[in-house]
Design a protein around this motif. Sequence first.
Motif, PDB file in Angstrom:
ATOM      1  N   UNK A   1       0.855  -1.180   0.000  1.00 10.85           N
ATOM      2  CA  UNK A   1       0.000   0.000   0.000  1.00 10.85           C
ATOM      3  C   UNK A   1       0.893   1.232   0.000  1.00 10.85           C
ATOM      4  N   UNK A   2       0.538   2.222  -0.811  1.00  9.02           N
ATOM      5  CA  UNK A   2       1.278   3.482  -0.907  1.00  9.02           C
ATOM      6  C   UNK A   2       1.136   4.253   0.402  1.00  9.02           C
TER       7      UNK A   2
ATOM      8  N   UNK B   1       7.671   1.452 -10.913  1.00  8.45           N
ATOM      9  CA  UNK B   1       6.587   0.947 -10.074  1.00  8.45           C
ATOM     10  C   UNK B   1       5.273   1.237 -10.772  1.00  8.45           C
ATOM     11  N   UNK B   2       4.316   0.387 -10.513  1.00  5.73           N
ATOM     12  CA  UNK B   2       2.995   0.515 -11.131  1.00  5.73           C
ATOM     13  C   UNK B   2       1.995   0.869 -10.036  1.00  5.73           C
ATOM     14  N   UNK B   3       1.278   1.966 -10.253  1.00  2.95           N
ATOM     15  CA  UNK B   3       0.229   2.387  -9.323  1.00  2.95           C
ATOM     16  C   UNK B   3      -1.071   1.654  -9.664  1.00  2.95           C
ATOM     17  N   UNK B   4      -1.725   1.129  -8.649  1.00  5.49           N
ATOM     18  CA  UNK B   4      -3.066   0.568  -8.787  1.00  5.49           C
ATOM     19  C   UNK B   4      -3.928   1.392  -7.838  1.00  5.49           C
ATOM     20  N   UNK B   5      -4.787   2.239  -8.422  1.00  2.00           N
ATOM     21  CA  UNK B   5      -5.522   3.232  -7.640  1.00  2.00           C
ATOM     22  C   UNK B   5      -7.029   2.989  -7.750  1.00  2.00           C
ATOM     23  N   UNK B   6      -7.638   2.490  -6.676  1.00  2.00           N
ATOM     24  CA  UNK B   6      -9.097   2.340  -6.684  1.00  2.00           C
ATOM     25  C   UNK B   6      -9.766   3.712  -6.829  1.00  2.00           C
TER      26      UNK B   6
END
Length: 136
Positions: free
Chosen positions: A29-30, A99-104
Amino acid sequence: MSDCIFCKIANGQIPSTSIYEDDKVKVIFDISPATLGHALVLPKSHAANVFEIDDELLAHAHIVAKKVATALKEATGCKGVNILQNNGEVAGQSVFHLHIHVIPRYDDDDAHIKWTPGTQDTEKLAEIAEKVKAVL
């Protein structure tokens, strides 16, 4: 790289809230999230950006990003997900480890990952297309 914070996190030298890990990537988690559940897919081997990373590792990282996005959608009830990856400071990259962001995404969130559509310069695009084709 010995001074790369994401290398240290991905390889367990710095603690993080991890939600997935395999031999190639770690997902955390960021700590400065755009929205609730914002996660980062971190390759364990260092590459500063998309121009430096091995193709197979990049493909694996994106497959993991899809799995994480699916799990986050179910876990959070979000209505959509942004999956993005920045390359270079001008593009918003602040840590120079790919890095790859996965943002709900939620109806009421304040993440601003949008732009105003512009217009095309067809002559300039034709020139660029020829140059790109020559490189590919």
